[in-house]
Design a protein around this motif. Structure first.
Motif, PDB file in Angstrom:
ATOM      1  N   SER A 270       0.848  -1.192   0.000  1.00  0.00           N
ATOM      2  CA  SER A 270       0.000   0.000   0.000  1.00  0.00           C
ATOM      3  C   SER A 270       0.885   1.244   0.000  1.00  0.00           C
ATOM      4  N   GLN A 271       0.251   2.382   0.043  1.00  0.00           N
ATOM      5  CA  GLN A 271       0.975   3.648   0.067  1.00  0.00           C
ATOM      6  C   GLN A 271       1.201   4.172   1.489  1.00  0.00           C
ATOM      7  N   MET A 272       0.825   3.392   2.520  1.00  0.00           N
ATOM      8  CA  MET A 272       1.070   3.797   3.908  1.00  0.00           C
ATOM      9  C   MET A 272       2.524   3.514   4.249  1.00  0.00           C
ATOM     10  N   PRO A 273       3.323   4.588   4.504  1.00  0.00           N
ATOM     11  CA  PRO A 273       4.752   4.381   4.778  1.00  0.00           C
ATOM     12  C   PRO A 273       5.015   3.880   6.193  1.00  0.00           C
ATOM     13  N   ALA A 274       6.190   3.319   6.367  1.00  0.00           N
ATOM     14  CA  ALA A 274       6.667   2.897   7.689  1.00  0.00           C
ATOM     15  C   ALA A 274       7.429   4.066   8.309  1.00  0.00           C
ATOM     16  N   PHE A 275       7.041   4.479   9.495  1.00  0.00           N
ATOM     17  CA  PHE A 275       7.684   5.621  10.147  1.00  0.00           C
ATOM     18  C   PHE A 275       8.821   5.208  11.073  1.00  0.00           C
ATOM     19  N   ASP A 276       8.993   3.910  11.306  1.00  0.00           N
ATOM     20  CA  ASP A 276      10.123   3.408  12.089  1.00  0.00           C
ATOM     21  C   ASP A 276      11.325   3.322  11.147  1.00  0.00           C
ATOM     22  N   LYS A 277      12.380   4.025  11.484  1.00  0.00           N
ATOM     23  CA  LYS A 277      13.575   4.098  10.634  1.00  0.00           C
ATOM     24  C   LYS A 277      14.136   2.720  10.289  1.00  0.00           C
ATOM     25  N   PHE A 278      14.010   1.768  11.212  1.00  0.00           N
ATOM     26  CA  PHE A 278      14.586   0.439  11.016  1.00  0.00           C
ATOM     27  C   PHE A 278      13.529  -0.631  10.752  1.00  0.00           C
ATOM     28  N   ALA A 279      12.333  -0.222  10.332  1.00  0.00           N
ATOM     29  CA  ALA A 279      11.197  -1.130  10.186  1.00  0.00           C
ATOM     30  C   ALA A 279      11.522  -2.410   9.416  1.00  0.00           C
ATOM     31  N   TYR A 280      12.200  -2.307   8.318  1.00  0.00           N
ATOM     32  CA  TYR A 280      12.451  -3.482   7.481  1.00  0.00           C
ATOM     33  C   TYR A 280      13.936  -3.799   7.367  1.00  0.00           C
TER      34      TYR A 280
ATOM     35  N   ALA B 275      14.382  -6.480   1.387  1.00  0.00           N
ATOM     36  CA  ALA B 275      14.391  -7.349   0.206  1.00  0.00           C
ATOM     37  C   ALA B 275      13.013  -7.979  -0.026  1.00  0.00           C
ATOM     38  N   ASP B 276      12.296  -8.323   1.046  1.00  0.00           N
ATOM     39  CA  ASP B 276      10.969  -8.929   0.920  1.00  0.00           C
ATOM     40  C   ASP B 276       9.961  -7.964   0.297  1.00  0.00           C
ATOM     41  N   LEU B 277      10.133  -6.670   0.532  1.00  0.00           N
ATOM     42  CA  LEU B 277       9.168  -5.679   0.044  1.00  0.00           C
ATOM     43  C   LEU B 277       9.163  -5.601  -1.476  1.00  0.00           C
ATOM     44  N   LYS B 278      10.240  -5.998  -2.103  1.00  0.00           N
ATOM     45  CA  LYS B 278      10.329  -5.936  -3.564  1.00  0.00           C
ATOM     46  C   LYS B 278       9.352  -6.891  -4.239  1.00  0.00           C
ATOM     47  N   ALA B 279       8.847  -7.868  -3.521  1.00  0.00           N
ATOM     48  CA  ALA B 279       7.897  -8.838  -4.077  1.00  0.00           C
ATOM     49  C   ALA B 279       6.493  -8.255  -4.236  1.00  0.00           C
ATOM     50  N   TYR B 280       6.216  -7.121  -3.584  1.00  0.00           N
ATOM     51  CA  TYR B 280       4.890  -6.520  -3.646  1.00  0.00           C
ATOM     52  C   TYR B 280       4.788  -5.567  -4.831  1.00  0.00           C
ATOM     53  N   PRO B 281       3.658  -5.589  -5.542  1.00  0.00           N
ATOM     54  CA  PRO B 281       3.528  -4.711  -6.712  1.00  0.00           C
ATOM     55  C   PRO B 281       3.469  -3.219  -6.345  1.00  0.00           C
ATOM     56  N   THR B 282       2.931  -2.886  -5.190  1.00  0.00           N
ATOM     57  CA  THR B 282       2.861  -1.491  -4.767  1.00  0.00           C
ATOM     58  C   THR B 282       4.027  -1.201  -3.832  1.00  0.00           C
ATOM     59  N   ARG B 283       4.838  -0.239  -4.216  1.00  0.00           N
ATOM     60  CA  ARG B 283       6.007   0.132  -3.424  1.00  0.00           C
ATOM     61  C   ARG B 283       5.593   1.041  -2.280  1.00  0.00           C
ATOM     62  N   MET B 284       6.025   0.697  -1.096  1.00  0.00           N
ATOM     63  CA  MET B 284       5.768   1.514   0.086  1.00  0.00           C
ATOM     64  C   MET B 284       6.647   2.767   0.007  1.00  0.00           C
ATOM     65  N   PRO B 285       6.044   3.964   0.050  1.00  0.00           N
ATOM     66  CA  PRO B 285       6.860   5.179  -0.050  1.00  0.00           C
ATOM     67  C   PRO B 285       7.644   5.451   1.228  1.00  0.00           C
ATOM     68  N   ASP B 286       8.634   6.314   1.118  1.00  0.00           N
ATOM     69  CA  ASP B 286       9.356   6.775   2.296  1.00  0.00           C
ATOM     70  C   ASP B 286       8.461   7.746   3.053  1.00  0.00           C
ATOM     71  N   PRO B 287       8.533   7.773   4.374  1.00  0.00           N
ATOM     72  CA  PRO B 287       7.731   8.725   5.147  1.00  0.00           C
ATOM     73  C   PRO B 287       8.327  10.130   5.029  1.00  0.00           C
ATOM     74  N   PRO B 288       7.536  11.169   5.358  1.00  0.00           N
ATOM     75  CA  PRO B 288       8.094  12.527   5.330  1.00  0.00           C
ATOM     76  C   PRO B 288       9.250  12.676   6.330  1.00  0.00           C
ATOM     77  N   SER B 289       9.173  11.942   7.403  1.00  0.00           N
ATOM     78  CA  SER B 289      10.248  11.867   8.402  1.00  0.00           C
ATOM     79  C   SER B 289      10.006  10.619   9.226  1.00  0.00           C
ATOM     80  N   THR B 290      11.060  10.113   9.862  1.00  0.00           N
ATOM     81  CA  THR B 290      10.869   8.958  10.725  1.00  0.00           C
ATOM     82  C   THR B 290      10.438   9.445  12.102  1.00  0.00           C
ATOM     83  N   LEU B 291       9.840   8.554  12.865  1.00  0.00           N
ATOM     84  CA  LEU B 291       9.332   8.879  14.204  1.00  0.00           C
ATOM     85  C   LEU B 291       9.949   7.938  15.227  1.00  0.00           C
ATOM     86  N   GLN B 292      10.217   8.473  16.398  1.00  0.00           N
ATOM     87  CA  GLN B 292      10.664   7.666  17.524  1.00  0.00           C
ATOM     88  C   GLN B 292       9.449   6.931  18.097  1.00  0.00           C
TER      89      GLN B 292
END
Length: 184
Positions: free
Chosen positions: A104-114, A125-142
């Motif tokens: 989906s287009q919902m980004p991961a806000f944890d800097k080390f999520a994947y 590497a696993d995320l590349k298997a999905y047709p929809t690329r997860m975007p980068d967040p505007p900034s990461t969150l603690q």
């Protein structure tokens, strides 16, 4: 006979010791429960900080709208879910903000999520298997910032139903210009 008396006394001491340990454990759990309950009721400053993070650092309203109803503020951004109608529990919201939503287009806000499998057991590497690329967040969150955003969302957005004038006044804490255009 004396040996039986000694065994009975020993058994009673063991039982009393076990009962004491159990009482201490129950008292500790009770105290932890009270502490946890008070931790689930954020104070006004935490809600204000959660709102600031929602609006600014996380830029959540760009996709979800200022009130979380999915009416986004930026046409360049993907459509976000209507958080006012969601049934996702608090822990699910924390996980979704931290890890994003796969495919989906919902980004991961944890800097080390994947980076290490902490999110859904997946790596970059696993995320590349999905047709929809997860975007980068505007900034990461603690982690604490994610908790504050979720506290704000739970108090002001999640499960609150469609936005109307009364809910808008409650949301902003006053009759703001944006509320005047909403049905009363």
């Amino acid at each position: 006979m004396a040996e039986r008396h000694h065994q009975r006394n020993s058994l009673m001491r063991t039982s009393l010791a076990a009962a004491a340990v159990l009482l201490i454990a129950l008292a500790s759990l009770s105290g932890a429960r009270v502490q946890a309950q008070s931790a689930t009721t954020p104070d006004a400053s935490d809600l204000a900080e959660g709102r600031r993070l929602f609006e600014q650092k996380g830029n959540c309203q760009a996709c979800h709208g200022w009130s979380g109803d999915g009416h986004k503020t930026d046409n360049q951004m993907p459509d976000g879910a209507n958080l006012r109608e969601t049934k996702i529990p608090r822990a699910g919201l924390v996980m979704t903000i931290k890890c994003g939503r796969l495919n989906s287009q919902m980004p991961a806000f944890d800097k080390f999520a994947y980076s290490d499998g902490r999110c859904y057991g997946k790596t970059q590497a696993d995320l590349k298997a999905y047709p929809t690329r997860m975007p980068d967040p505007p900034s990461t969150l603690q982690a604490r910032e994610i908790e504050l955003i979720v506290d704000f969302m739970m108090a002001r957005i999640v499960g609150k139903g469609p936005m109307d004038h009364a809910r808008c006044v409650e949301f902003w804490g006053g009759d703001e210009d944006i509320c005047r255009d909403l049905a009363k």
